[in-house]
Design a protein around this motif. Structure first.
Motif, PDB file in Angstrom:
ATOM      1  N   GLY A 250       0.808  -1.218   0.000  1.00  0.00           N
ATOM      2  CA  GLY A 250       0.000   0.000   0.000  1.00  0.00           C
ATOM      3  C   GLY A 250       0.834   1.257   0.000  1.00  0.00           C
ATOM      4  N   ARG A 251       1.879   1.269   0.768  1.00  0.00           N
ATOM      5  CA  ARG A 251       2.716   2.480   0.817  1.00  0.00           C
ATOM      6  C   ARG A 251       3.372   2.762  -0.534  1.00  0.00           C
ATOM      7  NH1 ARG A 251       5.273   1.775   6.873  1.00  0.00           N
ATOM      8  NH2 ARG A 251       3.251   1.862   7.934  1.00  0.00           N
ATOM      9  N   VAL A 252       3.679   1.705  -1.274  1.00  0.00           N
ATOM     10  CA  VAL A 252       4.208   1.910  -2.632  1.00  0.00           C
ATOM     11  C   VAL A 252       3.159   2.595  -3.499  1.00  0.00           C
ATOM     12  CG1 VAL A 252       4.829   0.697  -4.763  1.00  0.00           C
ATOM     13  CG2 VAL A 252       5.962   0.105  -2.624  1.00  0.00           C
ATOM     14  N   MET A 253       1.934   2.093  -3.458  1.00  0.00           N
ATOM     15  CA  MET A 253       0.877   2.684  -4.287  1.00  0.00           C
ATOM     16  C   MET A 253       0.536   4.101  -3.825  1.00  0.00           C
ATOM     17  SD  MET A 253       0.349   0.536  -6.657  1.00  0.00           S
ATOM     18  CE  MET A 253      -1.106   1.252  -7.409  1.00  0.00           C
ATOM     19  N   LEU A 254       0.507   4.331  -2.529  1.00  0.00           N
ATOM     20  CA  LEU A 254       0.206   5.667  -2.012  1.00  0.00           C
ATOM     21  C   LEU A 254       1.310   6.656  -2.347  1.00  0.00           C
ATOM     22  CD1 LEU A 254      -1.286   4.630   1.451  1.00  0.00           C
ATOM     23  CD2 LEU A 254      -2.549   5.384  -0.591  1.00  0.00           C
TER      24      LEU A 254
ATOM     25  N   ARG B 264       2.224   9.548   6.710  1.00  0.00           N
ATOM     26  CA  ARG B 264       2.595  10.421   5.581  1.00  0.00           C
ATOM     27  C   ARG B 264       4.116  10.422   5.404  1.00  0.00           C
ATOM     28  NH1 ARG B 264       3.376  15.184   2.957  1.00  0.00           N
ATOM     29  NH2 ARG B 264       1.648  15.868   1.670  1.00  0.00           N
ATOM     30  N   LYS B 265       4.846  10.557   6.507  1.00  0.00           N
ATOM     31  CA  LYS B 265       6.314  10.565   6.450  1.00  0.00           C
ATOM     32  C   LYS B 265       6.834   9.246   5.861  1.00  0.00           C
ATOM     33  CE  LYS B 265      10.403  11.159   9.310  1.00  0.00           C
ATOM     34  NZ  LYS B 265      10.933  11.307  10.658  1.00  0.00           N
ATOM     35  N   ALA B 266       6.266   8.123   6.290  1.00  0.00           N
ATOM     36  CA  ALA B 266       6.690   6.817   5.768  1.00  0.00           C
ATOM     37  C   ALA B 266       6.423   6.728   4.268  1.00  0.00           C
ATOM     38  CB  ALA B 266       5.966   5.690   6.508  1.00  0.00           C
ATOM     39  N   ILE B 267       5.278   7.226   3.822  1.00  0.00           N
ATOM     40  CA  ILE B 267       4.932   7.194   2.396  1.00  0.00           C
ATOM     41  C   ILE B 267       5.869   8.100   1.591  1.00  0.00           C
ATOM     42  CG2 ILE B 267       3.136   7.816   0.720  1.00  0.00           C
ATOM     43  CD1 ILE B 267       1.109   6.897   2.982  1.00  0.00           C
ATOM     44  N   LEU B 268       6.194   9.272   2.122  1.00  0.00           N
ATOM     45  CA  LEU B 268       7.118  10.172   1.424  1.00  0.00           C
ATOM     46  C   LEU B 268       8.515   9.552   1.344  1.00  0.00           C
ATOM     47  CD1 LEU B 268       5.970  13.660   2.758  1.00  0.00           C
ATOM     48  CD2 LEU B 268       5.391  12.535   0.583  1.00  0.00           C
ATOM     49  N   ASN B 269       8.903   8.777   2.357  1.00  0.00           N
ATOM     50  CA  ASN B 269      10.188   8.063   2.294  1.00  0.00           C
ATOM     51  C   ASN B 269      10.166   7.019   1.186  1.00  0.00           C
ATOM     52  OD1 ASN B 269      11.578   9.461   4.280  1.00  0.00           O
ATOM     53  ND2 ASN B 269      10.895   8.085   5.913  1.00  0.00           N
ATOM     54  N   VAL B 270       9.030   6.349   1.010  1.00  0.00           N
ATOM     55  CA  VAL B 270       8.897   5.374  -0.082  1.00  0.00           C
ATOM     56  C   VAL B 270       9.039   6.089  -1.418  1.00  0.00           C
ATOM     57  CG1 VAL B 270       7.324   3.754  -1.232  1.00  0.00           C
ATOM     58  CG2 VAL B 270       7.470   3.811   1.272  1.00  0.00           C
TER      59      VAL B 270
ATOM     60  N   SER C 149       9.380   0.065  -0.341  1.00  0.00           N
ATOM     61  CA  SER C 149       8.848   0.112   1.021  1.00  0.00           C
ATOM     62  C   SER C 149       9.203  -1.178   1.738  1.00  0.00           C
ATOM     63  CB  SER C 149       7.323   0.281   0.992  1.00  0.00           C
ATOM     64  OG  SER C 149       6.799   0.250   2.310  1.00  0.00           O
ATOM     65  N   LEU C 150       9.664  -1.042   2.969  1.00  0.00           N
ATOM     66  CA  LEU C 150       9.961  -2.176   3.837  1.00  0.00           C
ATOM     67  C   LEU C 150       9.168  -1.975   5.122  1.00  0.00           C
ATOM     68  CD1 LEU C 150      11.584  -4.729   4.574  1.00  0.00           C
ATOM     69  CD2 LEU C 150      13.432  -3.222   5.308  1.00  0.00           C
ATOM     70  N   VAL C 151       8.236  -2.873   5.394  1.00  0.00           N
ATOM     71  CA  VAL C 151       7.409  -2.779   6.604  1.00  0.00           C
ATOM     72  C   VAL C 151       7.688  -4.006   7.460  1.00  0.00           C
ATOM     73  CG1 VAL C 151       5.057  -2.718   7.520  1.00  0.00           C
ATOM     74  CG2 VAL C 151       5.645  -1.355   5.503  1.00  0.00           C
TER      75      VAL C 151
ATOM     76  N   SER D 295       8.416  -4.115  -0.795  1.00  0.00           N
ATOM     77  CA  SER D 295       7.644  -3.920  -2.026  1.00  0.00           C
ATOM     78  C   SER D 295       8.267  -2.859  -2.918  1.00  0.00           C
ATOM     79  CB  SER D 295       6.206  -3.481  -1.690  1.00  0.00           C
ATOM     80  OG  SER D 295       5.545  -4.462  -0.936  1.00  0.00           O
ATOM     81  N   VAL D 296       8.027  -3.033  -4.214  1.00  0.00           N
ATOM     82  CA  VAL D 296       8.444  -2.057  -5.226  1.00  0.00           C
ATOM     83  C   VAL D 296       7.266  -1.798  -6.167  1.00  0.00           C
ATOM     84  CG1 VAL D 296      10.885  -2.753  -5.158  1.00  0.00           C
ATOM     85  CG2 VAL D 296       9.336  -3.815  -6.827  1.00  0.00           C
ATOM     86  N   PRO D 297       7.311  -0.664  -6.863  1.00  0.00           N
ATOM     87  CA  PRO D 297       6.234  -0.379  -7.816  1.00  0.00           C
ATOM     88  C   PRO D 297       6.380  -1.181  -9.101  1.00  0.00           C
ATOM     89  CG  PRO D 297       7.812   1.427  -7.784  1.00  0.00           C
ATOM     90  CD  PRO D 297       8.253   0.447  -6.735  1.00  0.00           C
ATOM     91  N   LEU D 298       5.244  -1.514  -9.691  1.00  0.00           N
ATOM     92  CA  LEU D 298       5.186  -2.096 -11.028  1.00  0.00           C
ATOM     93  C   LEU D 298       4.647  -0.993 -11.928  1.00  0.00           C
ATOM     94  CD1 LEU D 298       5.489  -4.595 -12.830  1.00  0.00           C
ATOM     95  CD2 LEU D 298       3.122  -5.163 -12.263  1.00  0.00           C
TER      96      LEU D 298
END
Length: 182
Positions: A81-85, A117-123, A129-131, A143-146
C-alpha cells in the motif's frame, strides 16, 4: 460469510476487468522470483483504502506463507500500500489520509497520520517500502512499484517473509524484486 465471499469475488472480478493481463503476467514473474528467493511473492493493486492481491506465488513448503488472491490489506499499514500511495500527488495523498481511519493491527502499526505520511514520502524518495510487522506480528514485507511503459505505477510487487533479517531483505531481495518489476 456468504455475502462477504460474494462481495470479495465481485470486487476481484472488477479489478481483473480493469487490467486482465496484469494477473497472468505478474503471476509468471512472481513464480520465477519466488523460486529464486524461496519466499512468498505477491502483486496487489489499490482499491479504495485497501490493497487487493491479484497474483501470488509461494515456494513448496510444508508450512507456507500464502496470501489468497483477493486478500485485502490496509494500504496505510502494508508495504504494498505504501508503494501505491507514494505514487499519489500530495493533494491526493492528503485526501486519502483525511478519510482513512488507521487501526493499530500490531504494536508496530503506524496510526499517527503524520507518521504514515512521512513513511509514504520516504517510499516516494527511496523507490521501495519495507514494513516490519506493521500488518501481522512476525511478518516482514518489502515492495516495489510495477510501472507501465509510460512510468505510471499500476501495482506493487512484494516479497513477504517471517524470519529473514532486514539487511537480507534490503541487500538480497530488493535488487531481485526491482529487476522483476522492470
Amino acid at each position: 460469510m456468504e455475502a462477504f465471499r460474494a462481495r470479495a469475488a465481485a470486487d476481484l472480478d472488477a479489478l481483473r476487468s480493469q487490467a486482465p493481463e496484469l494477473e497472468d503476467q505478474s503471476r509468471l514473474a512472481l513464480e520465477r522470483l519466488s523460486a529464486e528467493v524461496n519466499e512468498a511473492c505477491s502483486c496487489a493493486v489499490l482499491d479504495g483504502e485497501d490493497m487487493v492481491m491479484v497474483a501470488h506465488a509461494s515456494p513448496n513448503r510444508l508450512v507456507a506463507v500464502s496470501a489468497q488472491i483477493g486478500l485485502r490489506l490496509p494500504a496505510y499499514a502494508s508495504s504494498l500500500g505504501r508503494v501505491m500511495l507514494s505514487a499519489m500527488d500530495d493533494a491526493a495523498l492528503d485526501k486519502f489520509l483525511a478519510r482513512v481511519k488507521p487501526v493499530k493491527l500490531t504494536p508496530s502499526t503506524l496510526t499517527d497520520k503524520a507518521d504514515i505520511r512521512k513513511a509514504i514520502l520516504n517510499v516516494r524518495k527511496d523507490g521501495f517500502s519495507l514494513v516490519d510487522q506493521g500488518v501481522e506480528m512476525g511478518f516482514r514485507s518489502i515492495s516495489v512499484p510495477l510501472r507501465r511503459r509510460d512510468g505510471r505505477i499500476i501495482a506493487a510487487l512484494n516479497i513477504g517473509v517471517h524470519s529473514v533479517p532486514l539487511d537480507t531483505m534490503r541487500q538480497t531481495f530488493l535488487p531481485k524484486l526491482a529487476a522483476t518489476a522492470d
